[in-house]
Scaffold this motif. Structure first.
Motif, PDB file in Angstrom:
ATOM      1  N   CYS A 121      -3.494  -0.696   3.288  1.00 33.48           N
ATOM      2  CA  CYS A 121      -3.739  -2.031   3.836  1.00 33.48           C
ATOM      3  C   CYS A 121      -4.456  -1.865   5.178  1.00 33.48           C
ATOM      4  CB  CYS A 121      -2.441  -2.796   4.005  1.00 33.48           C
ATOM      5  SG  CYS A 121      -1.292  -2.068   5.156  1.00 33.48           S
TER       6      CYS A 121
ATOM      7  N   GLN B  36      -2.346  -0.313   8.139  1.00 31.22           N
ATOM      8  CA  GLN B  36      -2.015   1.107   7.993  1.00 31.22           C
ATOM      9  C   GLN B  36      -3.258   1.979   8.098  1.00 31.22           C
ATOM     10  OE1 GLN B  36       0.672   2.459   8.285  1.00 31.22           O
ATOM     11  NE2 GLN B  36       2.328   1.226   7.448  1.00 31.22           N
TER      12      GLN B  36
ATOM     13  N   CYS C  70       3.020   1.888   3.271  1.00 32.91           N
ATOM     14  CA  CYS C  70       4.055   0.861   3.456  1.00 32.91           C
ATOM     15  C   CYS C  70       5.170   1.060   2.429  1.00 32.91           C
ATOM     16  CB  CYS C  70       3.470  -0.534   3.311  1.00 32.91           C
ATOM     17  SG  CYS C  70       2.455  -1.033   4.702  1.00 32.91           S
TER      18      CYS C  70
ATOM     19  N   CYS D 213       0.846  -1.193   0.000  1.00 26.09           N
ATOM     20  CA  CYS D 213       0.000   0.000   0.000  1.00 26.09           C
ATOM     21  C   CYS D 213       0.890   1.254   0.000  1.00 26.09           C
ATOM     22  CB  CYS D 213      -0.928  -0.011   1.208  1.00 26.09           C
ATOM     23  SG  CYS D 213      -0.125   0.446   2.732  1.00 26.09           S
TER      24      CYS D 213
ATOM     25  N   PHE E   9       2.233  -4.162  12.653  1.00 25.78           N
ATOM     26  CA  PHE E   9       2.763  -5.357  12.001  1.00 25.78           C
ATOM     27  C   PHE E   9       3.531  -6.156  13.036  1.00 25.78           C
ATOM     28  CE2 PHE E   9       2.458  -2.128   8.669  1.00 25.78           C
ATOM     29  CZ  PHE E   9       1.601  -2.789   7.812  1.00 25.78           C
TER      30      PHE E   9
HETATM   31 ZN   LIG Z   1       0.415  -1.376   3.984  1.00 28.54          ZN
END
Ligand SMILES: [Zn+2]
Lengths: 160, 215
Positions: free
Chosen positions: A105, A108, A72, A69, A159
Motif C-alpha cells: 500500500c 508501507q 500490513c 498489503c 497510518f
Molecule cells: Zn499496507
C-alpha cells in the motif's frame, strides 16, 4: 429474501477465499523472467526464459481477508535495522522496487523506502549497492564514515 | 564430667568455665573474642565495600550522550548504597571502541563544539564529525564531563574515566576490570555479515510478479 441472498454470497466468498489459502496450486506456479545471453559463434542469442521464483517455498501466506498489503498483513513492526526484510524490496543495485512490483500500500511503500534509505546511510547493506560504490562504510567521506542510527518515529509516512 | 556434682561446683579455670557454661559468650572477655573472629570477616567486607571497582563499557554503536549518564553513575558511585557526596566511593570506567560510537540522524554534522582561546577573534566552532576525526575519544569525554555538575570534584572524577578509541587496552588496566556495563542499544547486524544461506532461507514477504525481469 435479500438477507438470504447475501448469506449465499458470503458463503460463496468464504469458499473462494478458503480455496486461495490452500498451499496447492491448480494453476501454474508463479514464474519470473530471466534474460539470458548466449554467444554461438558469430550469433548472439538473447532469450527471455521463464523460471520459477526462488521465493515461492519461503513465502509468508497473506491470510488477510481485508485485502491488506503483505507488510500490513504480516503485522510486523519493521525497523531500519531489519536488513533481512528490507533487502527483499531491493534490486541488486540497491534501488527500491516500484509499487507495482512490491504490491504494497502507499504508506508501507513510502515507509519501507525511507527505512531502506536509513539502512543504506547507516551502512547496513553495503553489499546491495551500485557497481561503482565503495562497499565498505568505513571508507566513506567526512561524516558518512561514522556510525549513524535513525529513529523510525521521524518517518513522515504513517497510518494516522 | 560425671565426677563434678552440680551442688558444690566452683569453676577453677577460665578454660573449664568455657567448656561447661550453657551460654558460651556471656562473659565480657568472651564477647571480645567473638568480635575478634568476626572482624576478620568484616574487615574483608569493609575492603570490598570501599574498594574501587573497574567497569568496562563497549561504546560500539552506542549514543555517547545516553551512555554518559550510565558512565557518570558508575564514576561517581551513585549506584552504591553507601553513596554520599563526601564519601569518595566512585569507580573506574574503561570505555573501549569510542571510535565506533553512533549519533542519531544528521547529528554528526549538526552538533557543534565551541572553543575560545580568550584572544580577540579566538572563537572557533568545530562540528562533531571534525572533532571525531581529530580525536575519537573527545566526544564521549566531553559528554561525560558536561553531564556532571561543575564542582571541585568533577575533574577528579574525570581522572577515573579511561577512554580508548579501539579495543587495544593496556594490560595493566585490563587486569583490573571486573565488571562490564551492559550496552544501551543493540548493535545492528550488517547484511554482508550474515551468511548467504541465512539470507536466502529467510521467510519472504513479497514475491516477484509473473513477468518480472530479474536484475
Ligand atoms: Zn499496507
Amino acid at each position: 429474501m435479500a438477507a438470504f441472498g447475501r448469506l449465499a454470497v458470503n458463503i460463496g466468498r468464504t469458499l473462494i477465499s478458503q480455496e486461495s489459502r490452500r498451499c496447492l496450486n491448480l494453476s501454474s506456479a508463479l514464474r519470473i523472467k530471466e534474460i539470458r545471453e548466449t554467444r554461438d559463434g558469430k550469433n548472439l542469442i538473447v532469450e527471455g526464459v521463464t523460471i520459477p521464483s526462488p521465493r515461492v517455498p519461503l513465502l509468508v501466506k497473506n491470510t488477510a481477508r481485508t485485502g491488506a498489503c503483505p507488510v500490513c498483513a504480516a503485522g510486523l513492526d519493521v525497523k531500519h535495522t531489519d536488513v533481512l526484510i528490507l533487502s527483499q524490496f531491493l534490486r541488486s543495485d540497491g534501488c527500491m522496487l516500484p509499487r507495482r512490483v512490491t504490491g504494497l500500500c502507499k504508506t508501507q511503500q513510502k515507509r519501507i523506502g525511507t527505512m531502506v534509505a536509513m539502512a543504506q546511510k547507516a551502512g547496513l547493506m553495503p553489499n546491495i549497492a551500485p557497481a561503482n560504490s565503495r562497499r565498505d562504510p568505513k571508507r566513506r567521506k567526512d561524516w558518512k564514515k561514522f556510525n549513524t542510527y535513525f529513529d523510525e518515529k521521524t518517518i513522515k509516512a504513517k497510518f494516522v | 564430667m560425671g565426677n563434678v556434682s552440680s551442688k558444690n561446683f566452683v569453676p577453677r579455670s577460665r578454660k573449664f568455665v568455657r567448656r561447661n557454661q550453657k551460654s558460651f559468650f556471656q562473659h565480657k572477655h568472651d564477647r571480645k573474642y567473638l568480635t575478634s573472629i568476626m572482624s576478620a570477616v568484616k574487615r574483608a567486607q569493609q575492603w570490598a565495600t570501599f574498594a574501587r571497582t573497574w567497569h568496562l563499557f563497549d561504546a560500539t554503536w552506542q549514543n555517547p550522550f545516553d551512555s554518559a549518564q550510565v558512565i557518570i553513575k558508575h564514576l561517581m558511585g551513585l549506584h552504591k548504597p553507601i553513596y554520599h557526596p563526601m564519601n569518595d566511593c566512585g569507580d573506574h570506567v574503561v570505555v573501549m571502541n569510542s571510535r565506533d560510537i553512533a549519533l542519531p540522524g544528521d547529528e554528526w554534522r549538526k552538533r557543534v563544539y565551541f572553543h575560545h582561546t580568550t584572544y580577540p577573534g579566538g572563537a572557533s566552532w568545530t562540528l562533531a564529525w571534525e572533532l571525531h576525526n581529530k580525536n575519537p575519544t573527545l566526544v564521549i569525554k566531553k559528554a561525560v564531563y558536561n553531564g556532571m555538575d561543575g564542582n571541585l570534584q568533577r575533574r577528579h572524577t574525570m581522572q577515573r574515566l579511561h577512554v580508548f578509541p579501539d579495543d587495544k587496552i593496556p594490560e595493566e588496566i585490563l587486569k583490573n576490570i571486573s565488571n562490564q556495563i551492559r550496552y544501551l542499544r543493540p548493535v545492528p547486524t550488517r547484511l554482508d555479515h550474515i551468511s548467504p544461506e541465512e539470507v536466502e532461507n529467510y521467510p519472504k514477504i513479497v514475491d516477484y510478479p509473473k513477468q518480472y525481469i530479474l536484475r
